[in-house]
Design a protein around this motif. Sequence first.
Motif, short mmCIF file in Angstrom:
data_model
loop_
_atom_site.label_atom_id
_atom_site.label_comp_id
_atom_site.label_asym_id
_atom_site.label_seq_id
_atom_site.Cartn_x
_atom_site.Cartn_y
_atom_site.Cartn_z
N VAL A 210 -54.45 -46.16 25.34
CA VAL A 210 -53.72 -45.40 26.68
C VAL A 210 -55.14 -43.54 27.53
CG1 VAL A 210 -52.53 -43.23 27.18
CG2 VAL A 210 -52.01 -45.24 25.33
N ALA A 211 -55.12 -44.60 28.90
CA ALA A 211 -55.96 -43.74 29.61
C ALA A 211 -55.72 -42.86 29.66
CB ALA A 211 -55.64 -44.36 30.99
N GLY A 212 -56.40 -41.14 29.49
CA GLY A 212 -57.23 -40.19 28.85
C GLY A 212 -56.07 -39.26 27.91
N GLN A 213 -56.30 -40.67 27.08
CA GLN A 213 -56.13 -39.87 25.84
C GLN A 213 -57.65 -39.51 24.83
OE1 GLN A 213 -53.65 -38.75 24.61
NE2 GLN A 213 -52.67 -38.77 26.51
N VAL A 214 -58.70 -39.73 25.27
CA VAL A 214 -59.45 -39.49 24.45
C VAL A 214 -60.01 -38.27 24.24
CG1 VAL A 214 -62.37 -40.05 24.58
CG2 VAL A 214 -61.30 -41.65 26.25
N LEU A 215 -60.13 -38.03 23.27
CA LEU A 215 -60.87 -36.45 22.24
C LEU A 215 -62.49 -36.04 22.84
CD1 LEU A 215 -58.79 -36.52 18.83
CD2 LEU A 215 -58.34 -35.52 21.52
N ALA A 216 -62.90 -37.24 22.86
CA ALA A 216 -64.87 -37.02 22.92
C ALA A 216 -65.27 -38.43 22.84
CB ALA A 216 -65.37 -36.77 21.57
N VAL A 217 -66.41 -37.54 23.91
CA VAL A 217 -67.68 -38.73 24.62
C VAL A 217 -69.13 -38.62 23.61
CG1 VAL A 217 -68.01 -40.50 26.51
CG2 VAL A 217 -65.43 -40.08 26.04
N SER A 218 -69.49 -39.54 23.27
CA SER A 218 -70.46 -39.04 23.20
C SER A 218 -71.63 -39.95 22.80
CB SER A 218 -70.69 -37.76 21.61
OG SER A 218 -71.74 -37.08 21.68
N GLN A 219 -73.18 -39.62 22.46
CA GLN A 219 -73.75 -41.00 21.79
C GLN A 219 -74.74 -40.24 20.30
OE1 GLN A 219 -76.11 -41.64 24.74
NE2 GLN A 219 -74.82 -41.84 26.74
N ILE A 220 -75.01 -41.07 19.72
CA ILE A 220 -75.79 -41.24 18.96
C ILE A 220 -76.71 -41.23 19.09
CG2 ILE A 220 -75.84 -41.66 16.08
CD1 ILE A 220 -72.85 -42.53 15.84
N ALA A 221 -78.14 -40.62 18.30
CA ALA A 221 -79.34 -40.78 18.65
C ALA A 221 -80.01 -40.57 17.68
CB ALA A 221 -79.89 -38.82 19.17
#
Length: 292
Positions: free
Chosen positions: A220-231
């Motif tokens: 579902v578009a717009g339902q993302v809680l977080a967008v991140s990256q692992i280093a």
Amino acid sequence: MSNRLPHPNHDRGLEFDLSTIMSRRSLGMFLGAGGAAAALAACTPGGTTPNAGPSTSSAGPATAASGGAASSPSPALTRAIAECGVEIPQETAGPFPADGSNGPNLLQASGVVRRDIASSFGTGTARAEGVPLTFTLTLLDNANGCVPLAGAAVYAWHCDREGRYSMYDPELTSENYLRGVQQADVNGQATFTTIFPGAYSGRWPHIHFEVFESMNNATVAGQVLAVSQIALTKASCDDVYASPGYETSRRNMGRTTLQSDSVFRNDGGIYQLATMTGSAAAGYTAGLNVTL
């Protein structure tokens, strides 16, 4: 190349996968719910009892307590809760997410829910080569006392050892390896098995991920809680990039630091740097606490 026909349920979409998975899991989840809640109560701030279960290390699945007794939380989960409070930095998904925001949408494909993401699925046939890597994200709900965010969905993806992304690189448009979705268990943990990603020009070695409140929301578009990256750690990268097949990564690694990286440079990746163990010969494990 095999002439085997696709399974009749292939390409019926993630929603079909979810209904199948949930029907298989529902009985086990019902039977285990009582003991699971008691197991985590001891490590929950304020003494409340969340909907969570026996804890494990950050590198593996949940292990039931013997004899039906409530188990103590593992050191990994206890440490994660103790360190909770600083929310994971929000980062760009980059130009190759395949989540529908920039071109293809793998999240609507049947088969995307999987632990082992090293191989392509569906019509794809390739398997990414490289040093084995298992990584686990421990999701914590900061708004509710840093309890594990059980039932959340994690979509993870990264480049291959040559720095290429499936579905976007001209040579890999028909492949979808190094991408997949997992549901967080009762400890808020989602684990993937894959290969150690390469380093490409201008970026520190990393893994992308998106967190959704539930598996149903993953499409579902717009339902993302977080967008991140692992280093990934410098020591592990230096070790792996000395291996055959990572020659390009070894050259690129020498030209980039965490402080110069376009994503991690604002804080040196302090909240996104994985805890890692292993070797190039035996494979690596990585863990990251993700506070939301």
